[in-house]
Design a protein around this motif. Structure first.
Motif, PDB file in Angstrom:
ATOM      1  N   TYR A   7       5.698 -10.487   4.184  1.00  0.00           N
ATOM      2  CA  TYR A   7       4.717 -10.950   5.162  1.00  0.00           C
ATOM      3  C   TYR A   7       3.350 -10.383   4.789  1.00  0.00           C
ATOM      4  N   THR A   8       2.299 -10.862   5.458  1.00  0.00           N
ATOM      5  CA  THR A   8       0.940 -10.373   5.207  1.00  0.00           C
ATOM      6  C   THR A   8       0.344  -9.847   6.502  1.00  0.00           C
ATOM      7  N   ARG A   9      -0.586  -8.911   6.369  1.00  0.00           N
ATOM      8  CA  ARG A   9      -1.322  -8.416   7.526  1.00  0.00           C
ATOM      9  C   ARG A   9      -2.754  -8.102   7.095  1.00  0.00           C
ATOM     10  N   PRO A  10      -3.693  -8.093   8.038  1.00  0.00           N
ATOM     11  CA  PRO A  10      -5.089  -7.917   7.650  1.00  0.00           C
ATOM     12  C   PRO A  10      -5.390  -6.491   7.204  1.00  0.00           C
ATOM     13  N   SER A  11      -6.350  -6.368   6.283  1.00  0.00           N
ATOM     14  CA  SER A  11      -6.813  -5.047   5.869  1.00  0.00           C
ATOM     15  C   SER A  11      -7.618  -4.428   7.000  1.00  0.00           C
ATOM     16  N   LYS A  12      -7.961  -3.165   6.843  1.00  0.00           N
ATOM     17  CA  LYS A  12      -8.736  -2.467   7.870  1.00  0.00           C
ATOM     18  C   LYS A  12     -10.051  -3.178   8.132  1.00  0.00           C
ATOM     19  N   ALA A  13     -10.681  -3.642   7.065  1.00  0.00           N
ATOM     20  CA  ALA A  13     -11.962  -4.336   7.210  1.00  0.00           C
ATOM     21  C   ALA A  13     -11.784  -5.754   7.727  1.00  0.00           C
ATOM     22  N   GLY A  14     -10.562  -6.260   7.641  1.00  0.00           N
ATOM     23  CA  GLY A  14     -10.287  -7.609   8.111  1.00  0.00           C
ATOM     24  C   GLY A  14     -10.743  -8.708   7.184  1.00  0.00           C
ATOM     25  N   ASP A  15     -11.164  -8.320   5.961  1.00  0.00           N
ATOM     26  CA  ASP A  15     -11.698  -9.322   5.042  1.00  0.00           C
ATOM     27  C   ASP A  15     -10.660  -9.836   4.050  1.00  0.00           C
ATOM     28  N   GLU A  16      -9.429  -9.328   4.097  1.00  0.00           N
ATOM     29  CA  GLU A  16      -8.383  -9.804   3.198  1.00  0.00           C
ATOM     30  C   GLU A  16      -7.017  -9.584   3.831  1.00  0.00           C
ATOM     31  N   GLN A  17      -6.038 -10.326   3.332  1.00  0.00           N
ATOM     32  CA  GLN A  17      -4.667 -10.180   3.789  1.00  0.00           C
ATOM     33  C   GLN A  17      -3.899  -9.314   2.805  1.00  0.00           C
ATOM     34  N   LEU A  18      -3.217  -8.304   3.320  1.00  0.00           N
ATOM     35  CA  LEU A  18      -2.441  -7.386   2.483  1.00  0.00           C
ATOM     36  C   LEU A  18      -0.974  -7.813   2.494  1.00  0.00           C
ATOM     37  N   ASN A  19      -0.346  -7.777   1.332  1.00  0.00           N
ATOM     38  CA  ASN A  19       1.052  -8.170   1.198  1.00  0.00           C
ATOM     39  C   ASN A  19       1.976  -6.998   1.503  1.00  0.00           C
ATOM     40  N   VAL A  20       3.052  -7.281   2.189  1.00  0.00           N
ATOM     41  CA  VAL A  20       4.044  -6.250   2.519  1.00  0.00           C
ATOM     42  C   VAL A  20       5.439  -6.824   2.306  1.00  0.00           C
ATOM     43  N   PHE A  21       6.324  -6.017   1.694  1.00  0.00           N
ATOM     44  CA  PHE A  21       7.754  -6.343   1.661  1.00  0.00           C
ATOM     45  C   PHE A  21       8.456  -5.417   2.651  1.00  0.00           C
ATOM     46  N   ARG A  22       9.098  -6.007   3.632  1.00  0.00           N
ATOM     47  CA  ARG A  22       9.742  -5.260   4.697  1.00  0.00           C
ATOM     48  C   ARG A  22      11.172  -4.904   4.296  1.00  0.00           C
ATOM     49  N   PHE A  23      11.347  -4.282   3.124  1.00  0.00           N
ATOM     50  CA  PHE A  23      12.691  -3.921   2.665  1.00  0.00           C
ATOM     51  C   PHE A  23      13.308  -2.865   3.575  1.00  0.00           C
ATOM     52  N   PRO A  24      14.581  -3.012   3.948  1.00  0.00           N
ATOM     53  CA  PRO A  24      15.280  -1.886   4.584  1.00  0.00           C
ATOM     54  C   PRO A  24      15.366  -0.720   3.591  1.00  0.00           C
TER      55      PRO A  24
END
Length: 712
Positions: free
Chosen positions: A576-593
């Motif tokens: 999934y993606t979520r916004p960076s602190k500055a809100g100017d880009e989307q950061l990628n995340v893998f939600r692996f257990p």
């Protein structure tokens, strides 16, 4: 993306507490949002199906044109809503392809996997796993061994990849392991014929909203019977629909069979033909006699094998989902055909999950949540042992991180089943490519052991000794090979195999028909047609005799796991993606257990400071001592960027050293932090990654830490 107001710590913590109660199977509030979207999509799919049935009913009933047009308009609107729900589920992307590309780009950039021989422009269908990909694969296989081999007390073997031709001749792979291929008549590019027809039908059904009901039914029927089509029928359909080569739009040749095995020779003379194995199962079957002895001549028992398999795919596609070399993990559970109960079945009997029996598939319905106990008791699932392994596969996949709402168990249709199989189910996982078969769970009856017994002359049987002699009545099916050879010539062996594999009721029905009519029509699945069996071609009779023991060929329940396919679906389900602190880009995340994350923990000195770096090394040494994979990052990069880098690798926890006495531990998905003494950091990480305690427990035990830099 979470709304901005959720960034308020009080609201955020309240939501987390709510989600931990309501959505216990998910690791973040975003996963709960995905669950809501999934339910919405399910409702839209059901509405489209219901409205489609309503339109067909109106047409069949001769309703007024205005009424039918209105119903079609409603149907088209519902289809648009369904498409919008699908886009929302994929994170707002314009298409499944866009979502998939975001995942693949991240995987290749972070070296989870890359095309093999890349500097030489690669080879289609071959991929290399990079460091994080190797770690994920290793963790998945380690859990597979724990979940199946250790917990079920299985016998693990490791057999060669190079297999003599005679072995694969006996199993049927040399003669039958083929796909129908077509060629671009100008360029010579090869394609798998059934895939072209399947893609055409699916594309037509998805994109053409105004398709008449009779055409919809026709295309669905083609999809349902695809495996039944002969080369001639497949070629006729390709011509009827005007299907051409995808890239060049050139005409295609007539379909013809292509054997998918890689052929080789054993030894320098080249006189001993062999193949790279297309599956690992045959190595277990040919070792049955020794494994049975090793197990104390007792049934049931299971043998397992993890290893490479090879299939010379005609036109590899879909990344890791269809490749020419891949890892299989297979189990062969040998059981008495007269007793397919399982002592541990009650442990899984009350599991509920999506099941898709063949009746629902043929009637155009969707998969529904079914209690496993009900499926077995109603005979939808053939027997307890098969049901037990379906349940265990469900627990395995969901423990890895596969979304339970995008996992279903689909029963093979009659045209998919081998003639000897009693029942077969596929664990299918939904990803951006649609529903993908990742695990096959089949009751293969006694076919494999009988085939190798016949070819090798070595009886692969089990024994049940009687306390005193018993008079038993046995059904004996004796094909008259001479007469069958004269009638069927090169197809004799397939007819003989089908006759010998007949269930008792079918054999007795054939005996009665032969006695009354002199001949009977008999379906031979491997030939794809019916043949006429005459009275002089087979003898079927019951014989009585006294026996001191029962000698029988065990049945086999076979769960077969495509590890690469499972891993790819896992990548998509956890991305999934979520916004960076500055809100100017989307950061990628893998939600692996934590169970399968490539790295369990990172250690960051907050700033480049000798004292902090010494503490980081001390924590690293402690993590190594308790077997936790980790990585130290002492670069001068901001802490937020370091968090983002490791989130993109799916690292669940980060230890930040900002003093010499205590450190912070950050959880990846919530981004919450707690403060822990330096000497306790490694043990806390070990406990939470090993599943001895939850993050909620850690959060409630240790002081909370808030930092602007932690909010990436």
């Amino acid at each position: 993306m979470l709304p901005k107001y959720i960034q308020n710590p009080k609201i955020k913590n309240a939501l987390l507490a709510f989600c931990s109660r309501k959505y216990t199977l998910f690791s973040s509030p975003m996963a709960a949002t995905e669950e809501c979207l999934r339910k919405t999509l399910t409702e839209k799919v059901a509405a489209v199906e219901a409205q489609g049935n309503a339109v067909r009913a109106l047409k069949a009933g001769g309703a007024a044109k205005s009424e039918i047009d209105s119903a079609i308009e409603t149907l088209n609107s519902l289809k648009l809503e369904k498409a919008a729900a699908e886009r929302s589920l994929l994170g707002g992307s314009d298409s499944r392809e866009a979502f998939r590309q975001a995942v693949v780009n991240t995987l290749e950039r972070r070296l989870f996997y890359i095309p093999s021989f890349k500097i030489y422009r690669g080879v289609a269908g071959l991929f290399d796993y990079g460091p994080p990909g190797c770690a994920v694969k290793s963790n998945v296989l380690a859990f597979w061994r724990q979940h199946f081999v250790l917990e079920e007390n299985m016998l693990e073997v490791d057999c060669p990849c190079v297999t003599p031709e005679i072995v694969l001749k006996a199993s049927g792979h040399v003669d039958k392991f083929t796909d129908l291929m077509v060629k671009d008549v100008k360029s010579g590019t090869c394609y798998r014929a059934d895939h072209l027809l399947k893609d055409f039908c699916n594309d037509k059904l998805q994109r053409d909203l105004a398709l008449p009901a009779d055409k919809v039914a026709e295309l669905k029927h083609v999809l349902a019977t695809l495996d039944d089509l002969s080369a001639e029928e497949l070629g006729a359909k390709i011509k009827e629909y005007g299907i051409v080569a995808p890239e060049t739009k050139n005409a295609l040749s007539e379909p013809y069979p292509f054997n998918l095995m890689f052929q080789t020779s054993i030894g320098p003379s080249g006189l001993s033909p062999g193949f790279m194995r297309p599956e690992t199962a045959q190595g277990i079957f040919v070792n049955f006699k020794d494994l049975y002895y090793y197990n104390g001549n007792k049934l049931p028992f299971a043998a397992a094998q993890i290893g490479q398999a090879f299939r010379n795919e005609i036109s590899p596609r879909q990344g890791l989902l269809r490749v020419r070399e891949f890892t299989l993990a297979e189990i062969e559970h040998f059981v008495d055909p007269q007793d397919k109960s399982h002592p541990k079945y009650p442990e899984v009997a009350d599991l509920q999950f999506l099941m898709f029996p063949r009746e629902e598939q043929m009637s155009g319905q969707s998969a529904k949540v079914v209690r496993l106990r009900d499926a077995v008791s109603k005979g939808i699932v053939n027997n307890e042992t098969l049901g037990y392994f379906i349940g265990r596969v469900y627990l395995f996949l969901t423990s890895l991180g596969i979304d339970k709402d995008r996992l279903r168990f689909r029963q093979h249709l009659a045209n998919e089943m081998a003639h000897y199989a009693a029942d077969c189910w596929d664990a299918e996982i939904e990803c951006s490519y649609g529903w993908i078969e990742c695990v096959g769970i089949a009751d293969r009856s006694a076919y494999d052991l009988r085939a190798h017994s016949d070819k090798s002359g070595v009886p692969l049987v089990a024994h049940e000794k009687f306390s005193e002699p018993k008079e038993v009545e046995k059904l004996v099916i004796t094909p008259v090979k001479k007469e069958l050879g004269l009638a069927f010539k090169g197809n004799q062996r397939m007819v003989v195999e089908a006759l010998e594999a007949m269930p008792e009721k079918e054999a007795l029905d054939m005996k009665a028909a032969l006695e009354s009519k002199g001949e009977v029509e008999f379906q031979v699945c491997t030939l794809g047609k019916n043949v006429t069996i005459k009275k002089n071609m087979v003898t079927i009779q019951k014989e009585k005799k006294k026996e001191h023991q029962r000698v029988f060929t065990p049945s086999v329940i076979e769960p077969s796991f495509g590890i690469g396919r499972i891993i790819y679906c896992l990548f998509e389900h956890t991305f999934y993606t979520r916004p960076s602190k500055a809100g100017d880009e989307q950061l990628n995340v893998f939600r692996f257990p934590s169970l399968i994350a490539p790295i369990k923990c990172t250690v960051f000195p907050l700033v480049q400071n000798q004292k902090y770096e010494e503490v980081a090394k001390q924590i690293s040494k402690s993590l190594t001592a308790v077997g936790i994979s980790h990585k130290i990052d002492t670069t001068g990069t901001s802490i937020g960027k370091r968090y983002a880098r490791t989130d993109e690798l799916g690292v669940p926890f980060a230890v930040t050293v900002d003093s010499t006495s205590s450190v912070t531990i950050r959880e990846r998905d919530s981004k919450d932090q707690v403060r822990v003494d330096v000497d306790k950091a490694a043990s806390v990480i070990r406990e939470v990654t090993d599943g001895q305690r939850t993050w909620e427990d850690v959060w409630s035990t240790f002081p909370h830490h808030s930092s602007a830099s932690a909010d990436d």
